[in-house]
Design a protein around this motif. Sequence first.
Motif, short mmCIF file in Angstrom:
data_model
loop_
_atom_site.label_atom_id
_atom_site.label_comp_id
_atom_site.label_asym_id
_atom_site.label_seq_id
_atom_site.Cartn_x
_atom_site.Cartn_y
_atom_site.Cartn_z
N GLN A 409 47.71 33.53 53.37
CA GLN A 409 47.97 34.90 52.88
C GLN A 409 48.00 35.01 51.36
N ASN A 410 47.14 34.24 50.70
CA ASN A 410 47.01 34.37 49.24
C ASN A 410 45.88 35.35 48.97
N ILE A 411 46.21 36.57 48.60
CA ILE A 411 45.23 37.64 48.51
C ILE A 411 44.33 37.46 47.29
N PHE A 412 43.02 37.52 47.53
CA PHE A 412 42.00 37.41 46.48
C PHE A 412 41.22 38.73 46.46
N ASN A 413 41.28 39.49 45.32
CA ASN A 413 40.67 40.82 45.34
C ASN A 413 39.74 41.12 44.15
N GLU A 414 39.70 40.25 43.12
CA GLU A 414 38.86 40.62 41.97
C GLU A 414 38.48 39.40 41.14
N ILE A 415 37.26 39.45 40.61
CA ILE A 415 36.79 38.51 39.58
C ILE A 415 36.43 39.34 38.36
N CYS A 416 37.04 39.04 37.23
CA CYS A 416 36.82 39.81 36.00
C CYS A 416 36.11 38.92 34.98
N ILE A 417 34.97 39.40 34.43
CA ILE A 417 34.17 38.60 33.50
C ILE A 417 34.02 39.34 32.17
N ASN A 418 34.30 38.63 31.07
CA ASN A 418 34.10 39.15 29.71
C ASN A 418 33.16 38.22 28.98
N ASN A 419 32.16 38.77 28.32
CA ASN A 419 31.13 37.98 27.64
C ASN A 419 31.36 38.04 26.13
N PHE A 420 31.71 36.87 25.51
CA PHE A 420 31.91 36.79 24.07
C PHE A 420 30.83 35.90 23.45
N ASP A 421 30.84 35.80 22.13
CA ASP A 421 29.80 35.06 21.42
C ASP A 421 29.80 33.58 21.78
N ASN A 422 30.97 32.97 21.81
CA ASN A 422 31.06 31.52 22.03
C ASN A 422 31.56 31.13 23.40
N TYR A 423 32.13 32.09 24.13
CA TYR A 423 32.72 31.78 25.43
C TYR A 423 32.37 32.85 26.45
N LEU A 424 32.39 32.44 27.71
CA LEU A 424 32.31 33.39 28.82
C LEU A 424 33.66 33.32 29.54
N VAL A 425 34.39 34.43 29.50
CA VAL A 425 35.75 34.47 30.06
C VAL A 425 35.66 34.95 31.50
N PHE A 426 36.21 34.15 32.39
CA PHE A 426 36.09 34.34 33.84
C PHE A 426 37.49 34.30 34.42
N GLU A 427 38.00 35.43 34.92
CA GLU A 427 39.39 35.52 35.39
C GLU A 427 39.44 35.80 36.89
N LEU A 428 40.28 35.03 37.59
CA LEU A 428 40.51 35.25 39.03
C LEU A 428 41.79 36.04 39.23
N ARG A 429 41.75 37.04 40.09
CA ARG A 429 42.94 37.82 40.42
C ARG A 429 43.42 37.39 41.80
N LEU A 430 44.44 36.53 41.83
CA LEU A 430 45.03 36.01 43.06
C LEU A 430 46.50 36.37 43.13
N SER A 431 47.04 36.50 44.33
CA SER A 431 48.44 36.88 44.46
C SER A 431 49.37 35.70 44.20
N ASN A 432 48.92 34.47 44.51
CA ASN A 432 49.75 33.28 44.28
C ASN A 432 48.99 32.31 43.39
N LYS A 433 49.20 32.40 42.09
CA LYS A 433 48.46 31.58 41.13
C LYS A 433 48.93 30.13 41.13
N ASN A 434 50.22 29.92 41.37
CA ASN A 434 50.76 28.55 41.38
C ASN A 434 50.10 27.70 42.45
N GLN A 435 49.92 28.27 43.63
CA GLN A 435 49.34 27.56 44.74
C GLN A 435 47.90 27.14 44.44
N PHE A 436 47.14 28.06 43.83
CA PHE A 436 45.75 27.75 43.47
C PHE A 436 45.70 26.62 42.44
N LEU A 437 46.55 26.72 41.40
CA LEU A 437 46.52 25.75 40.31
C LEU A 437 46.86 24.34 40.81
N GLN A 438 47.77 24.23 41.78
CA GLN A 438 48.14 22.92 42.33
C GLN A 438 46.94 22.26 43.01
#
Length: 479
Positions: A409-438
């Motif tokens: 039941q870890n809800i996944f609902n969005e991927i957010c992407i921002n394009n910069f000069d030197n980096y591509l920023v890629f963000e995950l929207r999850l309800s339980n971030k600690n569980q994913f990081l482990q």
Amino acid sequence: MDQMNKFTLQFRAGDIELKYQKQSIQKLLKPLHYGLLLMSLLLNTIQIITVTTRESFQLPFINIGFVVISLFSFYIVYKKETLTQKMMTIENAYILFLQLNFTASNIHGQEYYLYGSSFSLIQAVTYFATDFYLSCPSVIMHLIFRLVATTLYAGRFDLVGLGLTITTAIFLISVLYICNRAQRQQFLLNFKEDTINYQLQTLINKPFTKILFNEKKLQIDVLQVNKEHQFLGYNQDLCFGCNIRNFIRNCKIGDRALEKWIIHDQNNLQENCLAIVQRTKIKIRLCQFNTDNSLILIIENQKVDTKQKKVPQFIKSQLIEQFLISKKTLFNMQFKFGVMSILMLSQHKIKTINIVKLLDKFLNTYVFSGKVYLNLNGNKIIKLKTYALYLKIFLIQVFNIIQDLEYSQNIFNEICINNFDNYLVFELRLSNKNQFLQLYEKNFFIKYTEQHLLVTPLSLDLVFYFNKLIPFDETDSQL
């Protein structure tokens, strides 16, 4: 080229400014803001009760207004913490009206001085906590307000007061500018150092360690290690710091231990040295890392089999044929992706990848509990030139982890992407971030590939910074 705007002191690179704001909010602004709110609510509530009961139930509208603004500010910051500085600036401006509660007619002279000084000090705290582009106009407006209010209440214009106001504004704005610039320069220095430290493993594809002699503790601090097990004398039961210190202690250059050279005579160490460890001659290289005065020790002639063991082409063809005829179930797709990850490992080809197309493919392949929204922030096509196969392996493992978390039941609902000069920023929207990081930190494939793809390691905010500055360009085919 200066990386900060000369007038506002904001970083010209949007991704660096974003990281600075996040760090500033978490470490300083949020705790300070909540502390000031708690103090303000408590003191204003006491003032409202005191005035209401003592002065024939007269309502102190200024204090009631401040309580309302404080509660509104708490709600806004709780919902969107990026507005913390702006809400603090608004509250800081309203403090000026609180001072109107205290006049010569209703308070003793010395108490009037005490309240005025205290309000000024509270405002000064906010000036130094917020960015210069907010604090500078605040200082000017607040001093003008005080000068006008004092002139109206006193019924006369004081030239000395005007001179003092102008002088105070000049000195205070100058100090705020110097302090905020120094703070941002320190952040930029730390950011560059962290980025370089993280990329050292890619730049130095050999066993190395970054060390620093700690004069206070009289010991060698081990800051970073790559390929620790290839240092002679490695013991898996010891921590990496102990293993490296044992290596340095047992390593001899000439008739002296390397440890003695580093502690007593580091300046006379040659860049390339022939050393002896456990009766084995090895060639080492020593480099001074000027950013933090540390020393990088590289083992030059360690025998490592760097030849890629390629899978025969006929086996690849049979595997692909088997994948095509197998049912497209979730289990079969995960098995297919797992085999592909093994086949693609250790292939450093650089290609340009259509990120949107690749993510759409993964989102259509994996099954999630709800619709996952791909937020491209106004872009239609986003391409990234990088180690293409490593990126595929990396994303396969990320989506595998998310797929596994869906069952808990870890809800996944969005991927957010921002394009910069030197980096591509890629963000995950999850309800339980600690569980994913482990699970992320324990994944073998991710550990192997992320050092080639990301600028900095992943943190709890689940924002990936994919590097666009690739050192070598082998090929540029479109995917």
